[in-house]
Design a protein around this motif. Structure first.
Motif, mmCIF file in Angstrom:
data_model
loop_
_atom_site.group_PDB
_atom_site.id
_atom_site.type_symbol
_atom_site.label_atom_id
_atom_site.label_comp_id
_atom_site.label_asym_id
_atom_site.label_seq_id
_atom_site.Cartn_x
_atom_site.Cartn_y
_atom_site.Cartn_z
ATOM 1 N N LEU A 253 -10.041 7.808 -0.020
ATOM 2 C CA LEU A 253 -8.634 7.769 -0.438
ATOM 3 C C LEU A 253 -8.464 6.894 -1.685
ATOM 4 O O LEU A 253 -7.643 7.200 -2.555
ATOM 5 C CB LEU A 253 -7.748 7.266 0.705
ATOM 6 C CG LEU A 253 -7.631 8.212 1.904
ATOM 7 C CD1 LEU A 253 -6.804 7.564 3.007
ATOM 8 C CD2 LEU A 253 -7.036 9.554 1.504
ATOM 9 N N ASN A 254 -9.256 5.840 -1.781
ATOM 10 C CA ASN A 254 -9.234 5.017 -2.998
ATOM 11 C C ASN A 254 -9.710 5.834 -4.202
ATOM 12 O O ASN A 254 -9.170 5.705 -5.306
ATOM 13 C CB ASN A 254 -10.111 3.774 -2.826
ATOM 14 C CG ASN A 254 -9.548 2.795 -1.810
ATOM 15 O OD1 ASN A 254 -8.367 2.837 -1.468
ATOM 16 N ND2 ASN A 254 -10.399 1.920 -1.303
ATOM 17 N N GLN A 255 -10.722 6.680 -3.983
ATOM 18 C CA GLN A 255 -11.203 7.550 -5.060
ATOM 19 C C GLN A 255 -10.134 8.557 -5.478
ATOM 20 O O GLN A 255 -9.993 8.855 -6.660
ATOM 21 C CB GLN A 255 -12.476 8.276 -4.614
ATOM 22 C CG GLN A 255 -13.678 7.375 -4.451
ATOM 23 C CD GLN A 255 -14.885 8.096 -3.875
ATOM 24 O OE1 GLN A 255 -14.872 9.299 -3.642
ATOM 25 N NE2 GLN A 255 -15.946 7.337 -3.616
ATOM 26 N N VAL A 256 -9.389 9.065 -4.500
ATOM 27 C CA VAL A 256 -8.285 9.979 -4.802
ATOM 28 C C VAL A 256 -7.273 9.289 -5.710
ATOM 29 O O VAL A 256 -6.860 9.818 -6.750
ATOM 30 C CB VAL A 256 -7.591 10.467 -3.504
ATOM 31 C CG1 VAL A 256 -6.268 11.157 -3.811
ATOM 32 C CG2 VAL A 256 -8.506 11.400 -2.727
ATOM 33 N N ASP B 285 -10.335 19.030 -12.908
ATOM 34 C CA ASP B 285 -11.295 18.207 -12.191
ATOM 35 C C ASP B 285 -11.124 18.477 -10.696
ATOM 36 O O ASP B 285 -10.049 18.881 -10.251
ATOM 37 C CB ASP B 285 -11.093 16.721 -12.492
ATOM 38 C CG ASP B 285 -12.372 15.913 -12.316
ATOM 39 O OD1 ASP B 285 -13.361 16.427 -11.748
ATOM 40 O OD2 ASP B 285 -12.377 14.741 -12.748
ATOM 41 N N ARG B 286 -12.210 18.269 -9.965
ATOM 42 C CA ARG B 286 -12.201 18.555 -8.535
ATOM 43 C C ARG B 286 -13.115 17.584 -7.817
ATOM 44 O O ARG B 286 -14.166 17.214 -8.331
ATOM 45 C CB ARG B 286 -12.664 19.991 -8.302
ATOM 46 C CG ARG B 286 -12.769 20.392 -6.855
ATOM 47 C CD ARG B 286 -13.131 21.883 -6.751
ATOM 48 N NE ARG B 286 -13.790 22.123 -5.484
ATOM 49 C CZ ARG B 286 -15.094 22.215 -5.318
ATOM 50 N NH1 ARG B 286 -15.912 22.101 -6.343
ATOM 51 N NH2 ARG B 286 -15.602 22.418 -4.130
ATOM 52 N N LYS B 287 -12.685 17.158 -6.635
ATOM 53 C CA LYS B 287 -13.480 16.233 -5.825
ATOM 54 C C LYS B 287 -13.582 16.780 -4.413
ATOM 55 O O LYS B 287 -12.579 17.140 -3.809
ATOM 56 C CB LYS B 287 -12.819 14.855 -5.820
ATOM 57 C CG LYS B 287 -13.573 13.790 -5.068
ATOM 58 C CD LYS B 287 -14.774 13.319 -5.835
ATOM 59 C CE LYS B 287 -15.432 12.138 -5.141
ATOM 60 N NZ LYS B 287 -16.711 11.813 -5.738
ATOM 61 N N ILE C 269 -6.210 8.414 -13.426
ATOM 62 C CA ILE C 269 -6.884 8.796 -14.675
ATOM 63 C C ILE C 269 -6.148 9.936 -15.369
ATOM 64 O O ILE C 269 -5.908 9.899 -16.579
ATOM 65 C CB ILE C 269 -8.356 9.189 -14.404
ATOM 66 C CG1 ILE C 269 -9.190 7.948 -14.042
ATOM 67 C CG2 ILE C 269 -8.960 9.915 -15.617
ATOM 68 C CD1 ILE C 269 -10.571 8.265 -13.509
ATOM 69 N N TYR C 270 -5.779 10.951 -14.594
ATOM 70 C CA TYR C 270 -5.178 12.137 -15.198
ATOM 71 C C TYR C 270 -3.664 12.051 -15.348
ATOM 72 O O TYR C 270 -3.088 12.700 -16.225
ATOM 73 C CB TYR C 270 -5.550 13.385 -14.374
ATOM 74 C CG TYR C 270 -7.001 13.752 -14.557
ATOM 75 C CD1 TYR C 270 -7.409 14.521 -15.649
ATOM 76 C CD2 TYR C 270 -7.974 13.286 -13.678
ATOM 77 C CE1 TYR C 270 -8.738 14.844 -15.850
ATOM 78 C CE2 TYR C 270 -9.322 13.617 -13.868
ATOM 79 C CZ TYR C 270 -9.689 14.377 -14.952
ATOM 80 O OH TYR C 270 -11.013 14.683 -15.154
ATOM 81 N N PHE C 271 -3.027 11.253 -14.507
ATOM 82 C CA PHE C 271 -1.570 11.105 -14.575
ATOM 83 C C PHE C 271 -1.183 9.627 -14.518
ATOM 84 O O PHE C 271 -0.658 9.145 -13.531
ATOM 85 C CB PHE C 271 -0.908 11.886 -13.426
ATOM 86 C CG PHE C 271 -1.328 13.334 -13.395
ATOM 87 C CD1 PHE C 271 -0.938 14.208 -14.394
ATOM 88 C CD2 PHE C 271 -2.124 13.813 -12.366
ATOM 89 C CE1 PHE C 271 -1.341 15.537 -14.386
ATOM 90 C CE2 PHE C 271 -2.529 15.143 -12.338
ATOM 91 C CZ PHE C 271 -2.131 16.007 -13.352
ATOM 92 N N PRO C 272 -1.526 8.887 -15.608
ATOM 93 C CA PRO C 272 -1.279 7.431 -15.620
ATOM 94 C C PRO C 272 0.226 7.101 -15.624
ATOM 95 O O PRO C 272 1.053 7.922 -15.905
ATOM 96 C CB PRO C 272 -1.940 6.980 -16.925
ATOM 97 C CG PRO C 272 -2.063 8.206 -17.772
ATOM 98 C CD PRO C 272 -2.132 9.384 -16.839
#
Length: 196
Positions: free
Chosen positions: A184-187, A165-167, A193-196
């Motif tokens: 930064l909140n989105q980061v 995934d990429r943002k 999501i990917y590393f809970p």
């Protein structure tokens, strides 16, 4: 999990640095082991010498450390600006010197490198965070979003990392503090999501 975090930006007060700080703090709060590298602060040498190219073996202790860590990583997160539709030179050099044959990929026995690669990385996911001053419409219509192709297909998938995934955050030059905090909140949310 062990997560490799690679920052490729020369300015320590950049938004890319803020992204890396958010990535690291989010991973720590989730209990992960972080292998963080600010390539410019480390003075990583991006130049692949002729000797290293031919032998496939580096004598550079920092390169060897990066190679060992990338093999051990359960996840990889890369942060960098979009410069000319590419990563900065230091990060391209990191790919050239660290993601080497028999480290990140190999070929079937008897294949001298002309066939299909076999990815060796065990990372479960690869994330990339980018910054840009190019409008999204122009990026897609004129340039074709080259960073997506580079990271998703040419690097991660080639090396066996199929979850990607990429943002992209834009326009950095005109962004407000509120926008940056929202980004930064989105980061943080994406890392969770990917590393809970």
């Amino acid at each position: 999990m062990k997560i490799s975090v690679i920052l490729g930006h020369p300015y320590e007060k950049s938004f890319n640095s803020a992204i890396s700080e958010t990535v690291v703090s989010t991973l720590k709060s989730n209990g992960h082991t972080i292998m963080f590298h600010d390539l410019c602060q480390e003075r990583f040498d991006p130049i692949l010498s002729d000797e290293e190219l031919v032998s496939g073996i580096s004598k550079d202790a920092l390169v060897l450390q990066h190679q060992q860590e990338i093999k051990e990583a359960d996840g990889i997160i890369v942060i960098h600006p979009d410069w000319w539709g590419q990563p900065p030179a230091i990060l391209k050099g990191w790919v050239d010197r660290v993601m080497r044959e028999n480290i990140a990929y190999t070929f079937p026995v008897g294949d001298s490198g002309g066939g299909l690669p076999i990815g060796l990385l065990k990372a479960k996911a690869g994330l990339v965070f980018n910054t840009s001053n190019t409008q999204e419409e122009r990026e897609n219509e004129v340039f074709g979003d080259p960073l997506q192709r580079i990271w998703k297909d040419c690097i991660f998938a080639f090396c066996g990392v199929t979850v990607f995934d990429r943002k992209m955050f834009r326009i950095i030059a005109d962004s407000t503090m509120d926008e940056r905090q929202m980004w930064l909140n989105q980061v943080s949310d994406m890392v969770k999501i990917y590393f809970p």
